[in-house]
Each structure stands twice: as C-alpha cells, then as structure tokens.
Design a protein around this motif. Structure first.
Motif, PDB file in Angstrom:
ATOM      1  N   PRO A  94       0.799  -1.232   0.000  1.00 25.56           N
ATOM      2  CA  PRO A  94       0.000   0.000   0.000  1.00 25.56           C
ATOM      3  C   PRO A  94       0.831   1.282   0.000  1.00 25.56           C
ATOM      4  O   PRO A  94       0.525   2.218  -0.754  1.00 25.56           O
ATOM      5  CB  PRO A  94      -0.849  -0.123   1.265  1.00 25.56           C
ATOM      6  CG  PRO A  94      -0.970  -1.592   1.493  1.00 25.56           C
ATOM      7  CD  PRO A  94       0.341  -2.166   1.046  1.00 25.56           C
ATOM      8  N   ALA A  95       1.865   1.357   0.808  1.00 26.76           N
ATOM      9  CA  ALA A  95       2.682   2.577   0.866  1.00 26.76           C
ATOM     10  C   ALA A  95       3.430   2.799  -0.451  1.00 26.76           C
ATOM     11  O   ALA A  95       3.517   3.928  -0.953  1.00 26.76           O
ATOM     12  CB  ALA A  95       3.665   2.507   2.031  1.00 26.76           C
ATOM     13  N   GLU A  96       3.942   1.740  -1.014  1.00 31.53           N
ATOM     14  CA  GLU A  96       4.644   1.833  -2.303  1.00 31.53           C
ATOM     15  C   GLU A  96       3.679   2.287  -3.400  1.00 31.53           C
ATOM     16  O   GLU A  96       3.996   3.157  -4.204  1.00 31.53           O
ATOM     17  CB  GLU A  96       5.218   0.451  -2.630  1.00 31.53           C
ATOM     18  CG  GLU A  96       5.861   0.310  -3.971  1.00 31.53           C
ATOM     19  CD  GLU A  96       6.268  -1.140  -4.231  1.00 31.53           C
ATOM     20  OE1 GLU A  96       5.973  -1.637  -5.333  1.00 31.53           O
ATOM     21  OE2 GLU A  96       6.863  -1.764  -3.332  1.00 31.53           O
ATOM     22  N   ARG A  97       2.492   1.714  -3.407  1.00 32.27           N
ATOM     23  CA  ARG A  97       1.524   2.031  -4.459  1.00 32.27           C
ATOM     24  C   ARG A  97       1.015   3.472  -4.360  1.00 32.27           C
ATOM     25  O   ARG A  97       0.849   4.141  -5.367  1.00 32.27           O
ATOM     26  CB  ARG A  97       0.353   1.041  -4.394  1.00 32.27           C
ATOM     27  CG  ARG A  97      -0.603   1.152  -5.532  1.00 32.27           C
ATOM     28  CD  ARG A  97       0.048   0.792  -6.880  1.00 32.27           C
ATOM     29  NE  ARG A  97      -0.554   1.638  -7.897  1.00 32.27           N
ATOM     30  CZ  ARG A  97       0.104   2.326  -8.818  1.00 32.27           C
ATOM     31  NH1 ARG A  97       1.403   2.250  -8.913  1.00 32.27           N
ATOM     32  NH2 ARG A  97      -0.531   3.084  -9.661  1.00 32.27           N
ATOM     33  N   ILE A  98       0.791   3.952  -3.102  1.00 31.87           N
ATOM     34  CA  ILE A  98       0.248   5.305  -2.986  1.00 31.87           C
ATOM     35  C   ILE A  98       1.294   6.344  -3.383  1.00 31.87           C
ATOM     36  O   ILE A  98       0.942   7.380  -3.942  1.00 31.87           O
ATOM     37  CB  ILE A  98      -0.356   5.584  -1.582  1.00 31.87           C
ATOM     38  CG1 ILE A  98      -1.308   6.788  -1.653  1.00 31.87           C
ATOM     39  CG2 ILE A  98       0.713   5.809  -0.533  1.00 31.87           C
ATOM     40  CD1 ILE A  98      -2.466   6.649  -2.592  1.00 31.87           C
ATOM     41  N   ARG A  99       2.564   6.059  -3.149  1.00 30.98           N
ATOM     42  CA  ARG A  99       3.611   6.992  -3.611  1.00 30.98           C
ATOM     43  C   ARG A  99       3.600   7.085  -5.146  1.00 30.98           C
ATOM     44  O   ARG A  99       3.740   8.171  -5.706  1.00 30.98           O
ATOM     45  CB  ARG A  99       4.987   6.565  -3.095  1.00 30.98           C
ATOM     46  CG  ARG A  99       5.209   6.896  -1.629  1.00 30.98           C
ATOM     47  CD  ARG A  99       6.664   6.735  -1.203  1.00 30.98           C
ATOM     48  NE  ARG A  99       7.114   5.352  -1.232  1.00 30.98           N
ATOM     49  CZ  ARG A  99       6.999   4.492  -0.217  1.00 30.98           C
ATOM     50  NH1 ARG A  99       6.464   4.890   0.921  1.00 30.98           N
ATOM     51  NH2 ARG A  99       7.435   3.267  -0.324  1.00 30.98           N
ATOM     52  N   ALA A 100       3.398   5.956  -5.816  1.00 34.40           N
ATOM     53  CA  ALA A 100       3.326   5.962  -7.287  1.00 34.40           C
ATOM     54  C   ALA A 100       2.071   6.688  -7.769  1.00 34.40           C
ATOM     55  O   ALA A 100       2.124   7.456  -8.733  1.00 34.40           O
ATOM     56  CB  ALA A 100       3.348   4.531  -7.819  1.00 34.40           C
ATOM     57  N   GLU A 101       0.940   6.484  -7.092  1.00 35.78           N
ATOM     58  CA  GLU A 101      -0.309   7.166  -7.471  1.00 35.78           C
ATOM     59  C   GLU A 101      -0.174   8.674  -7.327  1.00 35.78           C
ATOM     60  O   GLU A 101      -0.650   9.419  -8.181  1.00 35.78           O
ATOM     61  CB  GLU A 101      -1.480   6.686  -6.604  1.00 35.78           C
ATOM     62  CG  GLU A 101      -2.086   5.384  -7.033  1.00 35.78           C
ATOM     63  CD  GLU A 101      -2.772   5.420  -8.389  1.00 35.78           C
ATOM     64  OE1 GLU A 101      -3.312   6.472  -8.791  1.00 35.78           O
ATOM     65  OE2 GLU A 101      -2.762   4.387  -9.058  1.00 35.78           O
ATOM     66  N   VAL A 102       0.451   9.121  -6.254  1.00 34.19           N
ATOM     67  CA  VAL A 102       0.650  10.558  -6.035  1.00 34.19           C
ATOM     68  C   VAL A 102       1.430  11.155  -7.194  1.00 34.19           C
ATOM     69  O   VAL A 102       1.067  12.208  -7.725  1.00 34.19           O
ATOM     70  CB  VAL A 102       1.365  10.822  -4.690  1.00 34.19           C
ATOM     71  CG1 VAL A 102       1.905  12.234  -4.621  1.00 34.19           C
ATOM     72  CG2 VAL A 102       0.426  10.569  -3.539  1.00 34.19           C
ATOM     73  N   ALA A 103       2.486  10.489  -7.612  1.00 34.83           N
ATOM     74  CA  ALA A 103       3.294  10.997  -8.726  1.00 34.83           C
ATOM     75  C   ALA A 103       2.473  11.027 -10.017  1.00 34.83           C
ATOM     76  O   ALA A 103       2.523  12.012 -10.755  1.00 34.83           O
ATOM     77  CB  ALA A 103       4.539  10.135  -8.903  1.00 34.83           C
TER      78      ALA A 103
END
Length: 193
Positions: A94-103
């Motif tokens: 989840p933390a990895e994915r949300i960082r990618a979504e933010v970008a």
C-alpha cells in the motif's frame, strides 16, 4: 465462534468479469437465534486500494484532485468529483503504491507516507478495503505534471487549496467523496488543530 462457522456457501455464480469481478453468492447464514437463513447477495471485487492526503503545515494547504467519475455522474452529480489521490493496489504494498499514485495524479514526489487507518467503504456490496495515508509535500518538489495515466482514461486536474477552504467545501457539499471527507476530518483532528 468464527464467522466462517456461520456461513455455508451453496453456490457462487460469476456475473461479470469485464471491468472488475461481480459475483452472485447463495449461502446460508447462522443467525444469533441459532436458525439458518438462506440469503442471496452480489459482491463486486475490484481489489484493495490506497488514498492519501498531501498537506503542507506551514502554508496550511492540501492537495486534492478533480476528475470525471461515471458512477457519480449516473447518480445525478453533474460535475467533476473532488477527491484525495487514490488508486488500486494491484497486489503492491500500500505505501509503495500510494507513492506511485501521487506521482501519477499530482506530479508530486513524496518519500515518507504515514498510514493512519484502513476502512471498508461500501461493505454491503464491494469487497474493497482502503488504506488511508497522509504525507507532507514540498510545493517545489513536483517531479512531473501529474494528470493521471491517459491510457487508463484519466484526465486529472490538480487542486492545491488552503485547508480552511477544503473544509468549507466539505461542509457545503462541494466535496462529497467519502474517502476525502474522512481524510479532511482526520486532518482537522490531528494535522491542523
């Protein structure tokens, strides 16, 4: 007694495997009075997701996005939906994915995200569990232009708002997305006292 001891699955029928997976379930449920009750339900499985509120404490700002959402429009909302950046996990952390979504959605790069809670958003019909995050952002640290992934049909507008304006938009109904309301209320209690 575990819930698995209270459910006897009789039949599972695949109704759709187009956008995501919709199934019909026929089962018996053991009620509190000891009787078994037959039930039929449908459940939409789209996977789990993550959402985040980007905030800047010194400037007292938050980052939200605005985009078209077909189900919301079908239900009478004749405007773009204002919401916190979010996306499906696709089996990622989840933390990895949300960082990618933010970008992808905002163009901001955030290295440190803090998970604040998890929630089922529509447990009567959707299996999705959302992981909620907050992160400070640096207004000068945009690594890209954002806007989403065009091949996925995304056409996302970035909104950088004063926190008080976002709260007022929530109170007036201009912001009416559940995950965004939950994150803004979290911010009222814990980030912008």
């Amino acid at each position: 007694m575990s819930i698995k001891d209270r459910v006897r699955m009789r039949r599972e029928t695949l109704l759709s495997d187009n956008w995501y997976v919709l199934r019909k379930y026929e089962f018996d449920y053991l009620r509190r009075d000891g009787s078994w009750q037959p039930q039929v339900r449908e459940a939409y499985d789209r996977g789990n997701g993550a959402t985040i509120l980007l905030y800047q404490p010194e400037r007292r700002t938050v980052v939200l996005v605005r985009q078209f959402r077909l189900p919301v429009w079908l239900n009478g909302h004749d405007d773009l939906l204002i919401e916190a950046p979010a996306g499906l996990l696709d089996d990622a952390d989840p933390a990895e994915r949300i960082r990618a979504e933010v970008a992808e959605e905002t163009g901001f790069r955030v290295d440190t995200v803090r998970k604040v809670f998890e929630a089922y958003m529509s447990p009567g019909s959707v299996t999705e569990k959302l992981h909620f995050f907050v992160a400070e952002y640096d207004p000068g640290a945009r690594a890209g232009h954002g806007g989403g992934v065009e091949e996925e049909g995304e056409d996302i507008e970035l909104l950088e708002l004063p926190f008080e304006q976002a709260v007022a938009m929530m109170a007036s109904g201009e912001i009416n997305d559940a995950k965004t309301i939950m994150l803004l209320q979290y911010a009222q209690l814990h980030l912008f006292r």
